[in-house]
Design a protein around this motif. Sequence first.
Motif: not given
Length: 121
Positions: A6-12, A40-43, A92-95, A108-121
Amino acid sequence: QVQLVESGGGLVQAGGSLRLSCVASGRTFSRNSMGWFRQAPGLERELVAAISWSITTYYADSVKGRFTISRDNAKSTVYLQMNSLKPEDTAVYYCAASRSIATMPKEYDYWGQGTQVTVSA
């Protein structure tokens, strides 16, 4: 075996957009159904969107009308266009890849490593 990156995550800021990409290698990509999950953490990990080889799509209610899943079999890539992002989309978003379109992570049989998406208020 299928490898997913995966790619494309970030802060927005809230209301902004991001596009996630997931490149697959290994088995024939076009025959797999693909899903985007988030955790998300704890979920628990939850399905955000999925797309079958025949371009049938599924969306979680929380993202309908804001997120769009698509795939380009020639590039072995699945995308998640995320618009009108909200702070509660932060995770964290996973494919993931499966044999058929499904909603549960265990299907689902296969997973990516994940990419962090953070949305600020």
